[in-house]
Motif scaffolding. Structure first.
Motif: not given
Length: 237
Positions: A130-150
Motif C-alpha cells: 500500500p502507498k505509505p504517507p512517508n515513502p522517503a523515510e521508509l526507504l531511507a530507514s535502517k530497516t531498508m538497509a537491513q532488508f537489502l543486506s539480508t
C-alpha cells in the motif's frame, strides 16, 4: 522459506522476455545484462537499482525484463518494487498488492517471506504494498538497509525498481545502499539537462553508476529497441 505461490499472469506490453524470448527486444535485454556483468566485474553485484531521470522513461519495463533474463541465466533473483508512489510491478506480474515492501518497512509485517512470491523459475517478486504517507523515510530507514543486506545474502541478485531521480528523493536515498545503479533514458522524452541532473544527483549520493540504458530508440537509428552505453552523458556530451 518463501511463499510457493506461482504467478502466471504477465503483461503483454512489458514482459517481452517471457512472451517473445527470441525477439530482437529480448536479445537487447540480454545484451544489457551482459554489459552490466562486464561493468561490475570489480565487485560482486548483489543489489542493482534501476531508475530514470523522470517519469515515463521505461525503468520498470527494463528492471522487470532484466530480472527475467537473469533468472533465465540460472541466478536466483528477487525483483523489488521500491516505487512506493507509482508502483507497477504487481500489475506486470499479476500479483496482489495488499501487502508488500511498504508493509515490511512500516512493520505491519514482520516476516519478509510472507510477501515474497515466486514468479517464473528462479524469479521471486516483492510488490510495493500500500502507498505509505512517508515513502522517503521508509526507504531511507535502517530497516531498508537491513532488508537489502539480508536479501543480498539470500539471493544471487536483488533488482530494485526505484522511483525516478528528479521528482522525488527516494532513489537518491537508496543509491548508496545498493551495489550498482543503472539509469534508463528514453529517446525523445528525456532532456539532456534532466539526465545530467540525474547523474549529478546520483554522484552526490555516492552511487555506483554502472551505465545508462537508452530506451525506445527510433527504428533504423540503432540495431534494436534498447541500447546500453557505460558512462553515457558522463563527459558533458
Amino acid at each position: 522459506m518463501f511463499s510457493k505461490k506461482r504467478i502466471t499472469g504477465t503483461s503483454s506490453v512489458q514482459l517481452m522476455t517471457v512472451l517473445e524470448p527470441t525477439s530482437v527486444i529480448t536479445e537487447q535485454i540480454k545484451t544489457i545484462r551482459t554489459n552490466i556483468n562486464f561493468t561490475a566485474t570489480e565487485h560482486k553485484l548483489r543489489t542493482l537499482m534501476v531508475t530514470s531521470a523522470m517519469l515515463g522513461e521505461g525503468k520498470s519495463t527494463v528492471s522487470s525484463n532484466l530480472a527475467v533474463e537473469y533468472a533465465h541465466e540460472g541466478l536466483k533473483v528477487l525483483l523489488v518494487d521500491a516505487d512506493l508512489r507509482r508502483p507497477t510491478v504487481h500489475e506486470t506480474f499479476g500479483l496482489p498488492n495488499q501487502a508488500g515492501l511498504s508493509s515490511y518497512l512500516g512493520r505491519q509485517i514482520v516476516d519478509v517471506n510472507e510477501i515474497i512470491h515466486i514468479s517464473i523459475d528462479n524469479l521471486y517478486v516483492m510488490t510495493s504494498g500500500p502507498k505509505p504517507p512517508n515513502p522517503a523515510e521508509l526507504l531511507a530507514s535502517k530497516t531498508m538497509a537491513q532488508f537489502l543486506s539480508t536479501t543480498g545474502c539470500n539471493f544471487d541478485l536483488v533488482i530494485i525498481d526505484a522511483p525516478p531521480i528528479l521528482p522525488v528523493t527516494d532513489a537518491q536515498l537508496l543509491a548508496n545502499k545498493v551495489d550498482g545503479t543503472v539509469l534508463v533514458v528514453r529517446e525523445n522524452v528525456a532532456q539532456k539537462t534532466a539526465v545530467r541532473g540525474a547523474v549529478d544527483a546520483l554522484k552526490r549520493s555516492h552511487a555506483n553508476l554502472l551505465g545508462v540504458v537508452l530506451n525506445d530508440i527510433t527504428a533504423g537509428k540503432r540495431n534494436g529497441y534498447y541500447g546500453y552505453n557505460d558512462g553515457y552523458y558522463r563527459n558533458g556530451d
